[in-house]
Design an enzyme around this catalytic site. Structure first.
Site, PDB file in Angstrom:
ATOM      1  N   SER A   1      -7.820   1.051   3.530  1.00  0.00           N
ATOM      2  CA  SER A   1      -8.290   0.567   2.231  1.00  0.00           C
ATOM      3  C   SER A   1      -9.492  -0.354   2.419  1.00  0.00           C
ATOM      4  O   SER A   1      -9.736  -0.866   3.512  1.00  0.00           O
ATOM      5  CB  SER A   1      -7.155  -0.211   1.558  1.00  0.00           C
ATOM      6  N   SER A   2     -10.216  -0.565   1.323  1.00  0.00           N
ATOM      7  CA  SER A   2     -11.283  -1.577   1.322  1.00  0.00           C
ATOM      8  C   SER A   2     -10.915  -2.784   0.463  1.00  0.00           C
ATOM      9  O   SER A   2     -11.719  -3.709   0.309  1.00  0.00           O
ATOM     10  CB  SER A   2     -12.578  -0.974   0.772  1.00  0.00           C
TER      11      SER A   2
ATOM     12  N   ARG B   1       0.843  -1.194   0.000  1.00  0.00           N
ATOM     13  CA  ARG B   1       0.000   0.000   0.000  1.00  0.00           C
ATOM     14  C   ARG B   1       0.882   1.249   0.000  1.00  0.00           C
ATOM     15  O   ARG B   1       1.965   1.253   0.605  1.00  0.00           O
ATOM     16  CB  ARG B   1      -0.846  -0.038   1.270  1.00  0.00           C
TER      17      ARG B   1
ATOM     18  N   GLY C   1     -13.757  -1.346  -6.750  1.00  0.00           N
ATOM     19  CA  GLY C   1     -15.085  -0.806  -6.459  1.00  0.00           C
ATOM     20  C   GLY C   1     -15.134   0.111  -5.252  1.00  0.00           C
ATOM     21  O   GLY C   1     -16.217   0.381  -4.728  1.00  0.00           O
ATOM     22  N   GLY C   2     -13.978   0.576  -4.779  1.00  0.00           N
ATOM     23  CA  GLY C   2     -13.975   1.497  -3.640  1.00  0.00           C
ATOM     24  C   GLY C   2     -14.660   0.865  -2.446  1.00  0.00           C
ATOM     25  O   GLY C   2     -14.396  -0.292  -2.105  1.00  0.00           O
TER      26      GLY C   2
ATOM     27  N   ASN D   1      -6.332   4.449  -6.954  1.00  0.00           N
ATOM     28  CA  ASN D   1      -7.539   5.020  -6.365  1.00  0.00           C
ATOM     29  C   ASN D   1      -8.515   5.395  -7.481  1.00  0.00           C
ATOM     30  O   ASN D   1      -9.239   4.538  -7.942  1.00  0.00           O
ATOM     31  CB  ASN D   1      -7.250   6.192  -5.423  1.00  0.00           C
TER      32      ASN D   1
ATOM     33  N   THR E   1      -9.525   0.569  -9.452  1.00  0.00           N
ATOM     34  CA  THR E   1      -8.694  -0.475  -8.901  1.00  0.00           C
ATOM     35  C   THR E   1      -8.833  -1.678  -9.817  1.00  0.00           C
ATOM     36  O   THR E   1      -9.746  -1.721 -10.629  1.00  0.00           O
ATOM     37  CB  THR E   1      -9.234  -0.759  -7.483  1.00  0.00           C
TER      38      THR E   1
ATOM     39  N   ASP F   1      -7.930   8.390   0.741  1.00  0.00           N
ATOM     40  CA  ASP F   1      -8.459   7.302   1.573  1.00  0.00           C
ATOM     41  C   ASP F   1      -8.226   7.551   3.066  1.00  0.00           C
ATOM     42  O   ASP F   1      -8.756   6.820   3.908  1.00  0.00           O
ATOM     43  CB  ASP F   1      -7.848   5.954   1.165  1.00  0.00           C
TER      44      ASP F   1
ATOM     45  N   THR G   1      -4.110  -0.546  -7.104  1.00  0.00           N
ATOM     46  CA  THR G   1      -4.930   0.601  -7.469  1.00  0.00           C
ATOM     47  C   THR G   1      -4.146   1.898  -7.570  1.00  0.00           C
ATOM     48  O   THR G   1      -3.070   2.030  -6.979  1.00  0.00           O
ATOM     49  CB  THR G   1      -6.053   0.789  -6.408  1.00  0.00           C
TER      50      THR G   1
END
Ligand code: DON
Length: 583
Positions: A466-467, A117, A487-488, A415, A395, A437, A413
Site C-alpha cells: 500500500s501507499s 489491510r 490518492g493512490g 482501492n 481512499t 495493489d 480504502t
C-alpha cells in the site's frame, strides 16, 4: 497567544468565520501536545481547543465530534467516524475494504500502528492476474471477483475500540449513528452527488449495486434520499454480535458467495481466518520533528521518511513555496524513493523489507549526492539504491485528537472509487478491488502506474503493498500534527508536502493542505503538477529537464495541527463536503 499585528485583519475575519469556538478564547495548551508554530500563531479556519475531527465528509465529522463531547476518547470517535463514512462516503469509507490506523496514547506516550489491510484469499496464486499469454490482465485485478481482498475494516475498528477505546462506549453505541443514517437514508449532496455519476458505469454493471445506488436508470442525484437498508441490517448484526457477525455466519456467506459468483476465490474460511496485525510504527526525524508513520505493508512511512531525509540536506525554505528550485529537489528525491519502492517493498510477513536501511540518514546522504540541483535525471538513470539490509478516487483519511492529547490517524480504502463497484447481495457491503495493489508480475504496473517486484507478488494470505501514509509529527515527544491522505501512488507525496509546507515554507495548516501539489513516482517519467503553479515556474522546471504534466487535483489531507492553546484543523478543499470541526 502572541500574534503579529499585521495579521489583525485576517485574524478578525477568521474569528468571525470560525464562530463561537474561537470567541471562547484560548485555554492552556493540551496535555502531551506541542505547538508546531510557536512564535507565529497565525489563526486557521477551524479552531477547537478540546478535541477535533477532520474528515472527508461533514456528517461523519459531526458524529465523531459528538462522541468526543460525550466523553469519548480519540479512538472511540474514530470508530464512530469509520462506520459512519461507510454510509455517508461509500466510495471510500467502507466495511468491505481495509486500512491502517495509527493511534497515539498520550498517557502512555506510546504510538501503535494497527494494520487491518485486506489479505489475499488462501486460494490466490502468483499468476492469477496473468492472461494465457503471460501478460498482466488488469481487468481481472480490478473488475472481477478475483480483485477482492479479504476485508479487514470491521475487525480493525472493533479491535481498535477493544484495545484503545476509553471503555465508555460499546461497539454497538458507536455503530448506532451509521446504522440510523443507512436505515433512514441520507440526502445525496456534495461528494456523493459528485462521485456517483462518475462511478455509474462500474456500479451499474452489477444488479445488486444498481438496487442500492440507482433510481431507475441513473444513480441517485443531488437532493434525493439514499436509503441503504441491507447495510443497516449488516450494521445491526455487528451491533448485536460484534465483528464475528460479519466474519462468520450469514453475512460472511453472502460476502463470499458474491465474490465467487463474480469469478473470485474468496471463501467463508478466508473471512473467518482474517486477522489484524499490530505493528511498530516506522520512525524518522525532520528538522527537529519526529516523524512516526505507517510501516510495511504500507510503503508510505518508509518512503515519506526517505524523501524527508534526502530533502533535509537542502534549504527548501530559502527557495520558497511553489518555486521551481524547491519543486525540482522534491521531484528528484521522490523519483529515488519510488524506484526503491518498486524493488524492496512488500508484505513484511512474507519478505524482509530493509526498513532501517531505507530510512537511514547516511543512505539519504548518498542519494542526495546524486541529485543535480539544476538538472532532472531521466527515470532510466535512477536505479533502486543499495540500502543496508535489515540489520537488525478511492481512499479516505481522517484525523482525530481528543482533549487528553490522544490521537488517531486513519486511512482506509476500497482501492478504486466504490472499489470493485459490487455490493454483495443482501449485505449492502461494497467490495474492494485491492488485489490490484499486488504486482501481477515483476515489473508490471498497477492501476496507479506503480511498478513492483517479486517482493510484492500475490501469495495466499499476503497483504498487498500500500501507499497509505497515516502519520504523526511530534516535537520533543509531544504531538504536533496528525495527517494522511488518499490518492493512490500520490499519497506519499501529498503527506510529504503537508509537512514541508508547514516546516519549510511556514504555511499555516490551511495553506499547506490547499497549496498546489506536485508528484513524481519515477515511472512514468513525468512531473505531475496540480493547477495553480505559475507558467514561469513550469517553464523553469521544463528548462531543468522535467516532463511537466498538469493534471487533476489529488488527495484529501484532512489534518489537525497543534497550535498554541488548542487544535487547528483543515479539511481538504479539493472535494465538496469535507469538514474539520471540534469542541
Ligand atoms: O493502498 C493503496 O495504496 C491504494 N489502494 C490506495 C488507493 C487510493 O488511495 C485511491 N484514492 N484516491
Amino acid at each position: 497567544m502572541p500574534r503579529r499585528p499585521l495579521l489583525l485583519a485576517t485574524l478578525l475575519s477568521a474569528l468571525l468565520a470560525a464562530g463561537p469556538a474561537l470567541a471562547q478564547g484560548a485555554p492552556p495548551g493540551m496535555p502531551g501536545t506541542s505547538a508546531i508554530q510557536s512564535e507565529d500563531a497565525r489563526l486557521l479556519p477551524v479552531f477547537a481547543p478540546h478535541g477535533m475531527v477532520a474528515s472527508q465528509e461533514a456528517k461523519a465529522t459531526r458524529i465523531g465530534v459528538d462522541v468526543l463531547k460525550r466523553g469519548g476518547n480519540a479512538v472511540d470517535a474514530a470508530v464512530a467516524v469509520g462506520f459512519a463514512l461507510a454510509v455517508t462516503l461509500p466510495r471510500a469509507g467502507n466495511l468491505g475494504g481495509g486500512g491502517f490506523m495509527m493511534v497515539h496514547l498520550a498517557a502512555r506516550n506510546e504510538t501503535v500502528a494497527l494494520d487491518y489491510r485486506e489479505t489475499a484469499p488462501a486460494a490466490a496464486t502468483t499468476t492469477m492476474f496473468l492472461g494465457p499469454d503471460g501478460t498482466p490482465d488488469p481487468r481481472a485485478s480490478t473488475a472481477t471477483g478475483k480483485a477482492v481482498g479479504v476485508p479487514g475494516t470491521v475487525r480493525g475498528l472493533a479491535e481498535a475500540l477493544e484495545r484503545y477505546g476509553s471503555g465508555r462506549f460499546s461497539l454497538a453505541e458507536l455503530v448506532a449513528p451509521a446504522e440510523r443514517l443507512s436505515r433512514e437514508g441520507i440526502v445525496v449532496d456534495d461528494d456523493l452527488a459528485d462521485s456517483l455519476p462518475r462511478a455509474a458505469g462500474r456500479l451499474g454493471a452489477w444488479p445488486s449495486s444498481r438496487a442500492v445506488f440507482f433510481n431507475g436508470d441513473r444513480p441517485f442525484g443531488w437532493g434525493e434520499r439514499l436509503v441503504q437498508a441491507d447495510l443497516a441490517a449488516t450494521l445491526r448484526a455487528i451491533q448485536a454480535g460484534g465483528p464475528d457477525a460479519f466474519y462468520r455466519g450469514p453475512v460472511a456467506a453472502r460476502l463470499a458467495g458474491a465474490v465467487r459468483a463474480a469469478g473470485g476465490v474468496m471463501t467463508e474460511g478466508d473471512l473467518a481466518d482474517y486477522r489484524t496485525v499490530l505493528r511498530r510504527p516506522v520512525r524518522g526525524t525532520y528538522r527537529g520533528y519526529d516523524v512516526v508513520a505507517m510501516p510495511p505493508p504500507s510503503s508510505g512511512g518508509v518512503h515519506l521518511i526517505e524523501i524527508l531525509n534526502i530533502l533535509e540536506g537542502f534549504d527548501l525554505g530559502a527557495s520558497g513555496a511553489g518555486s521551481a528550485a524547491a519543486i525540482h529537489l522534491m521531484a528528484e528525491a521522490m523519483k529515488q524513493a519510488y524506484a526503491d519502492r518498486a524493488t524492496f517493498l512488500g508484505d513484511p510477513d512474507r519478505i524482509t523489507v530493509p526498513v532501517a536501511g531505507l530510512t537511514a540518514k547516511p543512505y539519504a546522504a548518498r542519494l542526495r549526492a546524486l541529485i543535480d540541483p539544476e538538472r532532472a535525471r531521466p527515470a532510466d538513470a535512477v536505479k533502486a539504491g543499495d540500502p543496508l539490509p535489515f540489520e537488525s478516487d478511492q481512499t479516505t483519511h481522517f484525523s482525530v485528537v481528543d482533549r487528553d492529547g490522544n490521537a488517531v490517524s486513519n486511512t482506509y480504502t476500497l482501492n478504486f472509487s466504490y472499489g470493485l463497484g459490487l455490493v454483495a447481495e443482501g449485505t449492502g457491503v461494497l467490495l474492494n478491488n485491492e488485489m490490484d495493489d499486488f504486482s501481477a508480475k515483476p515489473g508490471a504496473q498497477n492501476a496507479y502506474g506503480l511498478v513492483g517486484s517479486e517482493a510484492n507478488a500475490v501469495a495466499p494470505g499476503a497483504r498487498p503493498l500500500s501507499s497509505m501514509t497515516p502519520t504523526f509529527l511530534f516535537r520533543d515527544g509531544r504531538l504536533a500534527l496528525v495527517t494522511g491522505s488518499p490518492g493512490g501512488s500520490r499519497i506519499i507525496s501529498t503527506v510529504l508536502q503537508v509537512i514541508t509546507g508547514l516546516i519549510d515554507f511556514r504555511l499555516n495548516l490551511a495553506e499547506a493542505v490547499a497549496a498546489p501539489r506536485i508528484h513524481h513516482q519515477w515511472r512514468p517519467d513525468a512531473l505531475l503538477v496540480e493547477t495553480g503553479l505559475s507558467p514561469d515556474t513550469l517553464a523553469l522546471l521544463r528548462a531543468r529537464g522535467h516532463r511537466v504534466v498538469v493534471g487533476s487535483a489529488s488527495g484529501s489531507a484532512n489534518s489537525i495541527l497543534v497550535v498554541p492553546g488548542g487544535l487547528a484543523g483543515a479539511a481538504d478543499p479539493r472535494q465538496r463536503g469535507t469538514l474539520a470541526d471540534g469542541q
